[in-house]
Design a protein around this motif. Structure first.
Motif: not given
Lengths: 435, 263
Positions: A108, A110, A169, A171, A173, A183-185, B190-192, B194, B196, B222
């Motif tokens: 996903e 975002f 940016e 996101i 997931s 997740t990562a931005g 989340s694992l990082s 964030r 959620m 989100l």
């Protein structure tokens, strides 16, 4: 013979008023043939390049254990085998090392409350694949710099859905291999227009995807090879690469069909085994679609050619009838039957070649206009066959020869019966019957 | 003076050595399990069956509201539950069955069961299928941090949790526990790291020795939309009514039952 050619040329230009309609028909049919063949071949190339980019290369090395997904445990050896391909006279443009993640339910994206699911996320090495990723039709931005682990490439459909632009940016997931949401931005570096035919996908750095998956950072799932002449030597290259791999790694075979590819992925094995698959095997359905289009187009063109042949036949019957006295005179002066026949056939060759040259010029002009000025709505079908948003065309030498053979052949065959009839006329009868 | 200095030095040294132990938020695995087990116990119904009517209201900013009414049957001792959808009419008759680790969704139109994941969203809402199972915080998480804080009118212990198994979707959590050991709020990460999802449980109903959350508010951190200049998150409110701990027939937790009631 030269005198015959001059006679035929003189007669051709003398009768140009009678030939005008027929010539126009030949010009149109040649132009149509040129356009159809040029577009179909151009579409085929565009589709093949898109598919190659999607599937990691023209031929791809997969490692299977039997769980349906690929893993390359010996990337160094695989790359060495690819480099050895050059020594087997198979020119290689480059190769890819990718990690791939398929899961429609758990990828996903975002942005500012908007979200979209993706079918596939691809981890690439930007610099390794830069020449091939540059083939994308970028609407905004470009391929990130080498080693950039914080950037992402998304499709225009995704960008529209998320209302996101380059520099924003995003996101990302996904569900990691351990089942955790991660997740990562990431900063959007490029937005490309691509067909949804293969499913929407996102490109990130290989390390980024592996980190999201909680997988070892250097994991590789597939290694692809981009060939210099993929359409002509894909099968040979796949076979040769399999032989090269066999020197150092356990290998099963070349996967030649889509079913074979699916079966090999699921086949239970004691140890990891490698196989090679070409893009053509992955494109079986689309290849069938293109073949069907080509066959239908071919039938229509042959019908046109049939009509042209009838037209040429009628025109030459009229010409022979009008020139009966001339034929009688020439025969009375000692001209052989065969030379009479040949003079008419050479006239038809003039007709055919004039039609081919003018028709090809017209066809190529139309193709250039389409390439430079035609825009297509960005839907699934059109985008699939476009290169950088344009409909490119391709006319290789064999294509030109084919068109010449078909049109000139139709012209000669059409005139054959009338020419033979002219050759059969006796001088006395011709002089009596002629006007 | 010299002696005093030595005592001071000794005291400071001891304090410095022991400080990580005195001021640490670290919990031993046993301590962590004990605290979380106490929390699980209050909202798990081991040894008895549970049933109730769940109304799930989903708010999507700019898109409107949807309401799903379900009947839930749960047997924690066998780690199983059955959910039958009553409303909306378009989904009426759909059923969810969980038995141990497996989960199925029954669609009455093609009359077919499909295997689904406990981690999937329930009817596209912010609720995950796993949210209907018994609370297993003690099994799945360990405490890695602790603070105290006020949450509305509740004085709460705030624990930072980290997953110890791969059975959970969110590897990090923060939970607010009131003086009665009831979870009042939790945040999923989340694992990082964030943020959620946020879940608040403002209301519990006490039935016998157990507590049933009677209102749960889940906010997606989100998903949402800017409406009239301010950002509104997607939210789901679950209301639980007619909670009961009456014994349920075994038949309720079978595929045959779902097929029968869906007709």
């Amino acid at each position: 013979m030269i005198s015959l050619i001059f006679t035929a040329k003189r007669n051709f230009f003398r009768n140009k008023k009678r030939y005008r309609v027929l010539l126009m028909a030949l010009v149109v049919i040649t132009a149509v043939l040129t356009i159809v063949l040029g577009v179909v071949l151009g579409m085929r190339i565009a589709l093949y390049e898109k598919a190659s980019r999607y599937f990691a290369g023209n031929i791809v090395v997969m490692g299977y254990r039997g769980n349906g997904s690929s893993l390359i445990e010996n990337p160094e050896e695989v790359v060495q085998s690819i480099l050895h391909l050059e020594t087997s006279d198979i020119p290689v443009l480059g190769y890819s090392r990718r990690s791939t993640y398929y899961d429609f339910n758990n990828i996903e994206l975002f942005f500012s409350g908007y979200y979209i699911k993706q079918r596939r996320m691809v981890g690439v090495e930007w610099d390794l694949e830069r020449p091939f990723l540059n083939g994308f039709n970028f609407i905004e931005g470009s391929v990130p710099l080498a080693g950039d682990e914080d950037s992402v490439l998304i499709s225009s459909t995704t960008a529209d859905q998320l209302q996101i632009a380059v520099g924003d940016e995003l996101i990302v997931s996904i569900r990691s291999d351990r089942g955790h949401i991660n997740t990562a931005g990431l900063i959007v570096s490029g937005i490309f227009s691509e067909s949804s035919f293969f499913g929407y996908q996102t490109y990130v750095h290989r390390y980024t995807l592996n980190r999201l998956r909680e997988a070892p950072l250097d994991r590789v799932n597939e290694i692809g090879v981009y060939l210099r002449n993929p359409l002509s030597n894909e099968a040979e290259a796949a076979q040769q690469l399999t032989l090269e791999l066999e020197n150092t790694l356990p290998v099963f075979s070349v996967m030649e069909t889509r079913d074979d590819y699916a079966n090999q992925a699921r086949k239970k094995r004691d140890n990891l085994e490698y196989g090679v698959v070409g893009v053509s095997a992955q494109l079986e359905e689309i290849r069938d679609l293109i073949q069907a289009i080509t066959i239908i187009t071919g039938v229509v063109i042959f019908m046109f050619l049939g009509i042209v042949m009838v037209g040429v036949g009628n025109t030459f019957t009229m010409i022979v009838w009008e020139r009966t006295r001339e034929i009688g005179t020439l025969r009375a002066l000692g001209m052989q039957r065969i030379r009479i026949i040949l003079s008419f056939l050479i006239e038809s060759v003039f007709l055919g070649f004039t039609g081919v040259i003018l028709g090809m010029l017209l066809g190529i002009g139309v193709l250039e206009i389409i390439r430079n000025f035609a825009s297509f709505p960005p839907n699934m079908v059109s985008t699939l066959f476009l290169t950088q948003g344009r409909l490119y065309w391709l006319l290789p030498p064999w294509g030109i020869l084919l068109i010449i053979a078909l049109v000139a052949g139709a012209s000669i065959l059409g005139s054959l019966q009338a020419s033979l009839r002219a050759g059969r006329l006796s001088p006395v009868e011709a002089l009596r019957r002629g006007k | 003076m010299k002696l005093n200095l030595n005592i001071f030095t000794l005291f400071t040294s001891v304090l410095l050595i022991l400080s990580p132990l005195i001021f640490s938020n670290e919990f031993s695995p046993e301590e962590s399990r004990r605290i979380l087990f106490r929390v699980d116990k209050l909202v798990s119904y081991e040894g008895m069956d549970f049933s109730g009517e769940y109304t799930i209201t989903d708010f999507r900013p700019g898109q409107g509201t949807s309401r799903t009414k379900t009947t839930m049957f749960r047997r924690d001792s066998e780690d199983t539950f059955t959910i039958i959808i009553m409303e909306p009419i378009s989904d009426k008759g759909k059923g969810y069955l969980r038995r141990e680790d497996k989960m199925w969704l029954y669609d009455p139109v093609p009359r077919r069961f499909t295997v689904i994941s406990a981690r999937d969203r329930f009817q596209s809402s912010n609720v995950r299928n796993s949210d209907f199972t018994k609370s297993t915080l003690a099994e799945d998480y360990r405490i890695v941090g602790h603070t105290m804080g006020q949450l509305g009118s509740y004085q709460t212990d705030i624990y930072d949790l980290e997953a110890v198994t791969d059975n959970v979707s969110f590897p990090k959590m923060k939970i607010w526990i009131d003086q009665n050991n009831l979870v009042r709020k939790f945040e999923d990460y989340s694992l990082s790291g964030r943020h959620m999802r946020t879940t608040a449980i403002p209301l519990y109903t006490r039935v016998a020795e157990s507590y049933v959350p009677s209102q749960i508010v889940i906010q997606d951190e989100l998903r949402g939309k800017e409406v009239n200049g301010s950002f509104e998150h997607q939210r789901t409110i679950i209301s639980v009514e007619k909670a009961s701990f009456m014994k349920l027939p075994d038949m309720v937790f079978t595929r045959a039952y779902i097929e029968r009631v869906s007709r």
